[in-house]
Scaffold this motif. Structure first.
Motif, PDB file in Angstrom:
ATOM      1  N   THR A 279       0.838  -1.218   0.017  1.00  0.00           N
ATOM      2  CA  THR A 279       0.078  -0.139  -0.050  1.00  0.00           C
ATOM      3  C   THR A 279       0.994   1.235  -0.093  1.00  0.00           C
TER       4      THR A 279
ATOM      5  N   SER B 272       3.364   4.141  -1.771  1.00  0.00           N
ATOM      6  CA  SER B 272       3.733   4.729  -3.027  1.00  0.00           C
ATOM      7  C   SER B 272       5.102   4.356  -3.403  1.00  0.00           C
ATOM      8  N   ARG B 273       5.353   3.444  -4.627  1.00  0.00           N
ATOM      9  CA  ARG B 273       6.365   3.189  -5.298  1.00  0.00           C
ATOM     10  C   ARG B 273       7.585   4.153  -5.369  1.00  0.00           C
ATOM     11  N   ARG B 274       7.143   5.559  -5.685  1.00  0.00           N
ATOM     12  CA  ARG B 274       8.158   6.629  -5.775  1.00  0.00           C
ATOM     13  C   ARG B 274       8.914   7.161  -4.460  1.00  0.00           C
TER      14      ARG B 274
ATOM     15  N   TRP C 132       9.636   4.540  -2.134  1.00  0.00           N
ATOM     16  CA  TRP C 132      10.378   3.494  -1.778  1.00  0.00           C
ATOM     17  C   TRP C 132      11.850   3.769  -1.442  1.00  0.00           C
TER      18      TRP C 132
ATOM     19  N   ASP D 112       0.179  11.061  -0.357  1.00  0.00           N
ATOM     20  CA  ASP D 112       1.129  10.032   0.239  1.00  0.00           C
ATOM     21  C   ASP D 112       2.544  10.833   0.838  1.00  0.00           C
TER      22      ASP D 112
ATOM     23  N   SER E  65      -3.592   2.837   4.624  1.00  0.00           N
ATOM     24  CA  SER E  65      -2.551   2.601   3.347  1.00  0.00           C
ATOM     25  C   SER E  65      -1.641   3.672   3.458  1.00  0.00           C
ATOM     26  N   GLY E  66      -0.782   3.761   2.727  1.00  0.00           N
ATOM     27  CA  GLY E  66       0.457   4.675   2.535  1.00  0.00           C
ATOM     28  C   GLY E  66       1.926   4.349   2.946  1.00  0.00           C
ATOM     29  N   THR E  67       2.896   5.172   2.506  1.00  0.00           N
ATOM     30  CA  THR E  67       4.285   4.690   3.017  1.00  0.00           C
ATOM     31  C   THR E  67       4.538   4.971   4.466  1.00  0.00           C
TER      32      THR E  67
END
Ligand code: FES
Length: 572
Positions: A388, A390-392, A394, A458, A472-474
Motif C-alpha cells: 500500500t 507509493s512506489r516513488r 520506496w 502520500d 494505507s500509505g508509505t
C-alpha cells in the motif's frame, strides 16, 4: 480416554456432589452430562463491541453442534476488545484477555474450547490463551459486516473512512455528504469488510488449521455462518475424543503456511505482532527475518482493499482461503494437519473468480507486499507494508518533522503554517508499547491539511506505533526499540535527514555515530502517569514488537515451562 472434567464431576465425595449440582442448577440432568466432555465456549460478545455482536447468536449454533456431537456446552464471556471504543487501544488488553482465557480453562472443568472472536484483538487473544492452555480448541469468527453502498460505491470499512476523512479535510466533501456517509457506515454486526486486522487474523486462523474451512470469509449475517458454527460445535467434541491439541496443529510448518497466505492476501501489519506472540507461546521459532524472507518469494494475489479494490464477501464468493491456498499451493506444506483431522491439502479448491484471486500468470504487484527494515533508527527492525506504499517513495531521503505525542500531532497537523513539504518525513514517537502504553494505531499520521489541499496523498511517515490494517500509505511502523525505552527514534530532531531504502531494507538517520551517541547520553526517559494498576503492569512486562508485544512472563523459556499446570481439585 479419561476426561479432564471427570476430576471435578466423578469425585465420590461431597465435592463431586457439589460440582454436579452446579450443572443441575443450569438444568443439565446427571443422566445427560455424565461421562460427556465439557466444551467451554469463550465468547467475546459485548454491546461495547459492535463487530462481535453476532457472536451471541453464533454461540447458540455452536451449542447445538456440541450437543449433537455428544458434549456439554458451557459458555463464558471474555473481556471484549472493541477496536473502535476502547482507548487508548484494544491492543493494550490483548495479553490480559489471553490470560483470562488461559486461567478460565485452567480453573474450570473444561475438556475442550470453542473460541468466539472477531474484532481485531479478540482473535489473537483467544488463540494465545488457548495455545498456552493447550486443551483441544478451535476458533469460530464473527465474519465481516454487510456491504452498503454510498454514492453508488460500496463502503469499505476503515479504508473509506480514512479516504473520505481526507477528502473532507481537503474541502472536497460537504458536511451534508459527511452526515449521509455516517448514516450508511457500518450497517450490521460483523468485522471490517476490508483486509483489516480482523479479516487478516480470521484468515490466518484458517490458514494455521485451527478453524474449519470457509469460516474466515463467510459474512457475519449469512446463515451459512451459523451452519459453520454448528459444525464447529460437533468438531470440537471430535477433537476432544481424538485428543488433538493446539500444539499439534500450531507447528513451524503451520506458521510458514500462515505467512504464505498472509502475504498472498496482503494482510494487516498487526498480524505480525500476533503471529510472533502466538508462536512464542508454544516456543515455535519465528522471527521478523522469517517475514522478510518469505515475503520475497510469495506473490500478492488477492484483490481486496486496501491493497486492491474488492471486499471480503467477494473473496468468499471467489473461494475464500481454500482457493487462496490452492493458488499458492506450491509454496505450502500441504501435509500440515488441521482441526478437520485431515491435512490442508484436502481443503484446497480452485478459485471461482480470477478478478478477486489472480490467475497463476499474474499478481497484484510485482514485488513483495511487505518488507522488514533495519538501520540505526531500527536496530531490531521496523516494517513497511509495501503493497500500500507509493512506489516513488520506496527510496526517499527527506527532512524529519517530529511529533512527540498524538495530542501534539493533532494540534499541529492542520496548521496552515506547518513547516513541511511533500518531501518531509513525518515522525510520531513515544507511541509504542511502553510509551502510551499499548502501541495504538496512530502510525498512519494524517497528511497535513495544507499538503492535502495541494493534492499530496502520500508521504513517508515513521512511528513506533501500529497502523490499522484498513489504512494505507508509505508508513514505517513498529520501530524497535521504541522511543520510550531509549530507541534511536527518541533522538531524531526536526530537520534531521532520514533515509528510507526499501530495496536495501534500510532505515537510517543520516548522522554520525558519535553525534548519535552524544544525543543518547543526554536523553532522559519520559515519566509515565501510570504508577499502578494494569497499565503499569503492562509497561513493566511488555516485550517489544520483534517479540510480538507479549508479556515476558507469558512466554515459556524452556520446554518445562510449556506444561499447563492443573489446579488442585479440593475445597475452594
Ligand atoms: Fe472491529 Fe474493524 S473495528 S473489526
Amino acid at each position: 480416554m479419561k476426561l479432564r472434567s471427570a476430576d471435578w464431576f466423578d469425585l465420590p465425595n461431597e465435592l463431586g456432589m457439589q460440582n454436579r449440582s452446579v450443572l443441575r442448577t443450569m438444568g443439565w440432568s446427571r443422566e445427560f452430562f455424565a461421562g460427556k466432555p465439557v466444551i467451554a465456549i469463550a465468547n467475546s460478545w459485548s454491546e461495547f463491541n459492535n463487530c462481535n455482536l453476532g457472536l451471541k447468536v453464533v454461540a447458540e449454533a455452536v451449542k447445538r453442534g456440541v450437543i449433537a456431537g455428544g458434549g456439554v456446552p458451557l459458555e463464558f464471556n471474555t473481556l471484549s476488545l472493541g477496536e473502535e471504543l476502547m482507548k487508548p487501544s484494544a491492543m493494550l488488553y490483548r495479553n490480559l484477555v489471553s490470560m483470562e482465557v488461559e486461567e478460565m480453562l485452567r480453573a474450570n472443568p473444561v475438556d475442550g474450547v470453542v473460541l468466539l472472536g472477531g474484532c481485531d484483538k479478540t482473535i489473537p487473544a483467544l488463540l494465545m490463551g488457548a495455545a498456552s492452555a493447550n486443551l483441544p480448541s478451535l476458533l469460530v469468527c464473527a465474519g465481516s459486516k454487510l456491504v452498503v453502498n454510498w454514492n453508488g460505491q460500496p463502503i469499505g470499512s476503515g479504508t473509506d473512512l480514512w479516504y473520505y476523512s481526507d477528502q473532507r479535510r481537503a474541502g472536497l466533501l460537504s458536511d451534508s455528504d459527511w452526515q449521509e456517509l455516517e448514516e450508511t457506515y457500518s450497517c450490521s454486526a460483523g468485522t471490517c469488510n476490508t483486509m483489516g486486522s480482523a479479516s487478516t487474523m480470521a484468515i490466518l486462523a484458517e490458514a494455521l488449521g485451527v478453524m474449519l474451512p470457509d469460516g474466515a470469509t463467510l459474512p457475519a449475517v449469512d446463515a451459512r455462518r451459523l451452519a459453520h458454527a454448528e459444525r464447529s460445535g460437533r468438531q470440537i467434541v471430535e477433537l476432544v475424543r481424538r485428543d488433538i491439541r493446539p500444539a499439534q496443529i500450531l507447528t513451524r510448518a503451520a506458521f510458514e503456511n500462515a505467512l504464505r497466505v498472509y502475504f498472498a492476501v496482503g494482510g494487516s501489519t498487526n498480524a505480525i505482532l500476533h503471529l510472533l506472540a502466538l508462536a512464542g507461546r508454544l516456543m515455535v521459532p519465528l522471527s521478523l527475518d522469517d517475514f522478510d524472507s518469505l515475503a520475497r518469494t510469495t506473490p500478492l494475489v488477492v484483490n481486496v482493499r486496501p491493497t486492491g479494490t474488492k471486499l471480503m464477501h467477494d473473496l468468499h464468493d471467489a473461494g475464500g482461503v481454500p482457493a487462496v491456498q490452492h493458488r499458492i499451493q506450491d509454496l505450502l506444506h500441504l501435509d500440515a494437519p488441521t482441526i478437520t483431522g485431515r491435512p490442508i491439502a484436502d481443503n484446497l479448491r480452485p478459485t471461482r473468480d480470477e478478478t478477486v484471486i489472480c490467475p497463476p500468470e499474474s499478481t497484484m504487484i510485482d514485488k513483495e507486499s511487505l518488507v522488514v527494515l533495519h538501520g540505526n533508527l531500527a536496530p531490531r527492525g521496523a516494517i513497511l507494508r509495501t503493497a500500500t506504499a507509493s512506489r516513488r517513495l520506496w527510496q526517499h531521503c527527506g527532512p524529519a518533522f517530529v511529533f512527540n505525542s498524538y495530542q501534539d500531532m493533532m494540534a499541529q497537523i492542520d496548521d496552515p503554517d506547518l513547516p513541511v513539504t511533500a518531501e518531509s518525513i513525518l515522525v510520531l514517537r513515544y507511541a509504542g508499547a511502553v510509551g502510551v502504553p499499548g502501541l495504538p494505531e496512530w502510525g498512519a499520521i494524517p497528511i497535513p491539511k495544507k499538503l492535502l489541499q495541494q493534492g499530496v496523498v502520500d508521504m513517508v511517515r515513521l512511528s513506533d506505533a501500529r497502523m490499522s490494517g484498513t489504512s494505507s500509505g508509505t508508513v514505517v511502523l513498529h520501530i524497535t526499540p521504541e522511543a520510550a525505552i531509549g530507541g534511536a527514534l527518541a533522538l531524531v530532531e526536526t530537520g534531521d535527514l532520514i533515509a528510507l531504502d526499501v530495496e536495501h531494507r534500510t532505515l537510517n538517520l543520516v548522522i554520525s555515530d558519535s553525534a548519535l551517541a552524544e544525543r543518547q547520553t543526554a536523553w532522559r526517559p519520559p515519566v509515565s502517569e501510570h504508577r499502578r494498576g494494569y497499565p503499569a503492569l503492562y509497561r513493566e512486562h511488555v516485550l517489544q514488537p520483534d517479540e510480538g508485544c507479549d508479556f515476558d512472563f507469558l512466554r515459556p523459556k524452556s520446554a518445562d515451562d510449556l506444561k499447563f499446570v492443573q489446579p488442585v481439585i479440593g475445597r475452594s
